[in-house]
Design an enzyme around this catalytic site. Structure first.
Site, PDB file in Angstrom:
ATOM      1  N   SER A   1       0.808  -1.214   0.000  1.00  0.00           N
ATOM      2  CA  SER A   1       0.000   0.000   0.000  1.00  0.00           C
ATOM      3  C   SER A   1       0.843   1.266   0.000  1.00  0.00           C
ATOM      4  O   SER A   1       0.349   2.343  -0.320  1.00  0.00           O
ATOM      5  CB  SER A   1      -0.917   0.005   1.223  1.00  0.00           C
TER       6      SER A   1
ATOM      7  N   GLY B   1       2.592   1.885   2.889  1.00  0.00           N
ATOM      8  CA  GLY B   1       2.766   2.110   4.311  1.00  0.00           C
ATOM      9  C   GLY B   1       3.814   1.194   4.908  1.00  0.00           C
ATOM     10  O   GLY B   1       4.331   0.279   4.252  1.00  0.00           O
ATOM     11  N   VAL B   2       4.111   1.406   6.181  1.00  0.00           N
ATOM     12  CA  VAL B   2       5.145   0.624   6.842  1.00  0.00           C
ATOM     13  C   VAL B   2       4.713  -0.829   7.039  1.00  0.00           C
ATOM     14  O   VAL B   2       5.537  -1.753   6.934  1.00  0.00           O
ATOM     15  CB  VAL B   2       5.534   1.279   8.183  1.00  0.00           C
ATOM     16  N   ASP B   3       3.434  -1.076   7.308  1.00  0.00           N
ATOM     17  CA  ASP B   3       2.979  -2.437   7.586  1.00  0.00           C
ATOM     18  C   ASP B   3       3.177  -3.356   6.384  1.00  0.00           C
ATOM     19  O   ASP B   3       3.738  -4.448   6.502  1.00  0.00           O
ATOM     20  CB  ASP B   3       1.507  -2.437   7.997  1.00  0.00           C
ATOM     21  N   SER B   4       2.707  -2.926   5.219  1.00  0.00           N
ATOM     22  CA  SER B   4       2.823  -3.782   4.042  1.00  0.00           C
ATOM     23  C   SER B   4       4.274  -3.929   3.590  1.00  0.00           C
ATOM     24  O   SER B   4       4.669  -4.972   3.061  1.00  0.00           O
ATOM     25  CB  SER B   4       1.963  -3.246   2.901  1.00  0.00           C
TER      26      SER B   4
ATOM     27  N   CYS C   1     -13.831  -3.547   1.023  1.00  0.00           N
ATOM     28  CA  CYS C   1     -12.581  -3.546   0.256  1.00  0.00           C
ATOM     29  C   CYS C   1     -11.853  -4.872   0.422  1.00  0.00           C
ATOM     30  O   CYS C   1     -11.334  -5.432  -0.543  1.00  0.00           O
ATOM     31  CB  CYS C   1     -11.697  -2.386   0.704  1.00  0.00           C
TER      32      CYS C   1
ATOM     33  N   CYS D   1     -10.619   6.063   2.496  1.00  0.00           N
ATOM     34  CA  CYS D   1      -9.597   6.454   1.525  1.00  0.00           C
ATOM     35  C   CYS D   1     -10.160   7.250   0.360  1.00  0.00           C
ATOM     36  O   CYS D   1      -9.476   8.114  -0.195  1.00  0.00           O
ATOM     37  CB  CYS D   1      -8.852   5.217   1.018  1.00  0.00           C
TER      38      CYS D   1
END
Length: 423
Positions: free
Chosen positions: A8, A10-13, A101, A207
């Protein structure tokens, strides 16, 4: 395995993709472009999937040394997630676009495309765990069962929004962050690997509502539809520009012309799209202890209700051992959750799936029973809260059934009410 990492930006993905690489998988990164007009998205941290997010995802893929692509899923996103959001509000219901989603984009469109291209699994940065265990069969054999569980990071747990994907699709999913107990740990892992997103703020809000103004977004799509705000006696106490922009439990932005006679705050207790009317009342009218759910699905190991169990063949019973066993009337004890970060509450739950939908060959993809002609007969769910009542439960919300950390099932709320007090 060949793994498609959904990135995405972001840090997580990014960390999820890194862990998949380090686990020895053949990983390809992909960013989903979900907006038809990329310029409409923010340049801060309100949502996700913006132009800057695509650039961040590319830079993370470069650091990891993996191929990177952008897939345009904007038309599918508009036709499913955004269209559902609009139609549900227009029908007086309260949708959760993140749930839709996950259902239609990440674990349908993305997963199906990945499977068609020969990938074995999709890895995402969700905070949830897939627990695999071997269960003994009546004939002495073993069967592998995959369960969806909460993340140990209670503040970020996303099992609630993932439950709608169902057992079949989650069987092809990987959640490398499942064991992390805090976001700080994930950021530390990103920093250690030189990922520039390690300090990037979390995204939040819807989003596709770039400025966070949900009411304004609804009005821009659905137009002005003036109507009345009434109290529970039917007396007009205010006006509105569209009943679709109100949701059960709402307190702010009601535009009431005068206070209640008792001086207490008033809340939206009902939205009536047929008459374009919003009904307001006292807080006590929001408390419910009964919930009906539609489009229910169940995960492995949850026995069908007694009538279905009787209809199931001995072969089907042997194929799917169950350790959540209902009573003679189909009820079993569990906990239910109706908001993404709401507290689970104790309840009695039962499925009202039609006969023929027992667990076995009659289960369609996604965990819902299939009818003889292949059409989903839309099984339902009944819930009786056994602890404190819940407030502001609205049709359209997702209700997820848990036992401890384990997800047992999911449904969409169709009705919520308070049982009459005993005489």
């Amino acid at each position: 395995m060949r793994v498609l990492a959904a990135m995405s930006g972001g840090v997580d993905s990014a960390v999820a993709a890194a862990l998949a690489v380090e686990a020895g998988h053949d990983v390809v990164g992909v960013h989903m472009a979900l907006s038809r007009n990329r310029d409409q998205f923010r340049t801060g941290s309100r949502g996700c999937c913006s132009i800057e997010d695509a650039g961040d995802a590319r830079r993370a893929a470069d650091v990891l040394g993996i191929p990177y692509y952008v897939w345009d899923l904007s038309e599918r996103f508009e036709d499913t997630v955004v269209a559902d959001f609009l139609s549900e509000y227009e029908a007086g219901r309260t949708p959760n676009p993140c749930v839709r989603c996950n259902e239609h984009i990440k674990f349908e469109a993305l997963l199906d495309k990945a499977t068609a291209l020969g990938f074995d699994a999709v890895a995402t940065g969700h905070y949830a765990q897939i627990v695999t265990r071997e269960v003994a069969l009546p004939d002495g054999g073993l069967r592998t069962v995959r369960e969806l569980h909460r993340s140990p990071n209670d503040a970020k747990d996303q099992s609630y929004v993932l439950a709608v994907a169902g057992p079949e699709r989650l069987a092809r999913a990987m959640f490398p962050l499942g064991g992390f107990a805090s976001k700080d740990e994930v950021r530390a892992e990103a920093a250690k690997r030189g990922l520039s997103v390690s300090a990037k703020p979390d995204s939040y809000d819807i989003c596709f509502v770039a400025d966070g103004d949900t009411r304004g977004f609804l009005q821009s799509r659905l137009g002005s539809r003036p109507g009345s705000v009434v109290d529970t006696d039917g007396e007009v106490v205010g006006e509105h520009d569209g009943a679709y922009s109100f949701t059960v439990g709402q307190r702010k932005g009601l535009g009431l012309g005068r206070p209640a006679a008792d001086g207490k705050a008033r809340y939206v207790v009902d939205v009536q799209p047929a008459t374009n009317t919003v009904v307001v009342g006292p807080a006590e009218l929001l408390s419910v202890d009964r919930i009906a759910g539609e489009k229910a699905l169940w995960f492995e190991g949850v026995l069908a209700p007694a009538p279905l169990a009787e209809a199931a063949s001995s072969v089907e019973a042997a194929e799917t051992p169950a350790d959540v066993v209902p009573d003679a009337d189909g009820w079993f004890t569990a906990e239910v959750q109706v908001r993404a970060h709401g507290a689970p509450v104790p309840a009695r739950v039962r499925s009202t799936a039609p006969a023929g939908g027992a667990y076995g060959d009659d289960v369609a993809e996604g965990g819902r029973p299939a009818s003889a002609d292949g059409v989903d007969p839309a099984p339902a769910m009944e819930i009786e809260l056994t602890g404190a009542p819940l407030r502001g439960v609205a049709p359209g919300q997702s209700v997820v059934v848990y036992r401890g950390t384990r997800v047992l099932g999911q449904a969409t709320v169709s009705r919520a009410w308070r049982a009459p007090a005993p005489l």
